[in-house]
Write a protein that holds these residues in place. Structure first.
Motif, short mmCIF file in Angstrom:
data_model
loop_
_atom_site.label_atom_id
_atom_site.label_comp_id
_atom_site.label_asym_id
_atom_site.label_seq_id
_atom_site.Cartn_x
_atom_site.Cartn_y
_atom_site.Cartn_z
N VAL A 27 70.05 15.42 39.84
CA VAL A 27 69.07 14.94 40.81
C VAL A 27 67.75 14.68 40.10
O VAL A 27 67.14 15.61 39.56
N GLU A 28 67.33 13.42 40.10
CA GLU A 28 66.07 13.05 39.46
C GLU A 28 64.91 13.16 40.45
O GLU A 28 65.09 13.00 41.66
N SER A 29 63.74 13.37 39.91
CA SER A 29 62.52 13.38 40.72
C SER A 29 61.35 13.04 39.81
O SER A 29 61.48 13.04 38.57
N GLY A 30 60.21 12.73 40.43
CA GLY A 30 58.99 12.50 39.67
C GLY A 30 58.58 11.05 39.53
O GLY A 30 57.52 10.76 38.97
N GLY A 31 59.41 10.13 40.03
CA GLY A 31 59.02 8.73 39.95
C GLY A 31 57.88 8.42 40.91
O GLY A 31 57.47 9.24 41.72
N GLY A 32 57.37 7.21 40.78
CA GLY A 32 56.28 6.80 41.66
C GLY A 32 55.57 5.58 41.14
O GLY A 32 56.06 4.89 40.25
N LEU A 33 54.40 5.33 41.71
CA LEU A 33 53.57 4.20 41.34
C LEU A 33 52.40 4.69 40.49
O LEU A 33 51.71 5.64 40.88
N VAL A 34 52.20 4.04 39.36
CA VAL A 34 51.12 4.45 38.46
C VAL A 34 50.51 3.18 37.85
O VAL A 34 51.19 2.17 37.70
N GLN A 35 49.24 3.26 37.52
CA GLN A 35 48.58 2.13 36.86
C GLN A 35 48.93 2.09 35.38
O GLN A 35 49.26 3.13 34.78
N ALA A 36 48.85 0.92 34.83
CA ALA A 36 49.09 0.76 33.39
C ALA A 36 48.17 1.69 32.61
O ALA A 36 47.00 1.85 32.94
N GLY A 37 48.76 2.32 31.59
CA GLY A 37 48.04 3.30 30.80
C GLY A 37 48.18 4.72 31.31
O GLY A 37 47.79 5.66 30.61
N GLY A 38 48.76 4.86 32.48
CA GLY A 38 48.92 6.18 33.07
C GLY A 38 50.16 6.90 32.59
O GLY A 38 50.88 6.41 31.69
N SER A 39 50.40 8.06 33.18
CA SER A 39 51.53 8.91 32.78
C SER A 39 52.31 9.38 33.99
O SER A 39 51.76 9.49 35.10
N LEU A 40 53.57 9.66 33.76
CA LEU A 40 54.44 10.29 34.75
C LEU A 40 55.39 11.22 34.02
O LEU A 40 55.70 10.99 32.84
N ARG A 41 55.83 12.25 34.71
CA ARG A 41 56.87 13.11 34.16
C ARG A 41 58.04 13.13 35.12
O ARG A 41 57.90 13.55 36.28
N LEU A 42 59.18 12.69 34.62
CA LEU A 42 60.40 12.72 35.40
C LEU A 42 61.14 14.02 35.12
O LEU A 42 61.12 14.54 34.01
N SER A 43 61.81 14.51 36.15
CA SER A 43 62.64 15.71 36.01
C SER A 43 64.04 15.39 36.47
O SER A 43 64.26 14.55 37.35
#
Length: 120
Positions: free
Chosen positions: A5-21
């Motif tokens: 089960v994945e989580s952590g996606g979303g909308l982010v601006q260029a140059g930003g960060s996200l962490r998927l689990s």
């Protein structure tokens, strides 16, 4: 059987960060873990992988130096830290369990995917 089960996606601006689990359950022992992505109009592509034994990691050239894969075997969770995101990283990201090394990226089990959208 392995459930992912994945989580952590979303909308982010260029140059930003996200962490998927990616939370794994079931018979997870011994499986290498990887992240793949599928963008509209493109084929699914390999992003990163981490071996069960030794923790060696592999990355697609397009994400080297920006993305980091890690795993916590005690928590049965794999992470994908994504930094310096660009609109080209927009895709559905999938977690997979299987056999992965420098030459082989075989996913035997797949999660349902999580959407990552990077705005310019």
């Amino acid at each position: 059987q392995v459930q992912l089960v994945e989580s952590g996606g979303g909308l982010v601006q260029a140059g930003g960060s996200l962490r998927l689990s990616c939370a794994a359950s079931g018979r997870t022992f011994g499986y290498d873990m990887g992240w793949f992505r599928h963008a509209p109009g493109k084929e699914r592509e390999f992003v990163a992988a981490i071996r069960w034994t030794g923790g060696r990691t592999y990355y697609a050239d397009s994400v080297k130096g920006r993305f980091t894969i890690s795993r916590d075997n005690a928590k049965n969770t794999v992470y994908l830290q994504m930094n310096s995101l660009t609109p080209e990283d927009t895709a559905v990201y999938y977690c997979a369990a299987g056999f992965m090394n420098a030459a082989t990226r075989r996913g035997d089990y797949w999660g349902q995917g999580t959407q990552v959208t990077v705005s310019s």
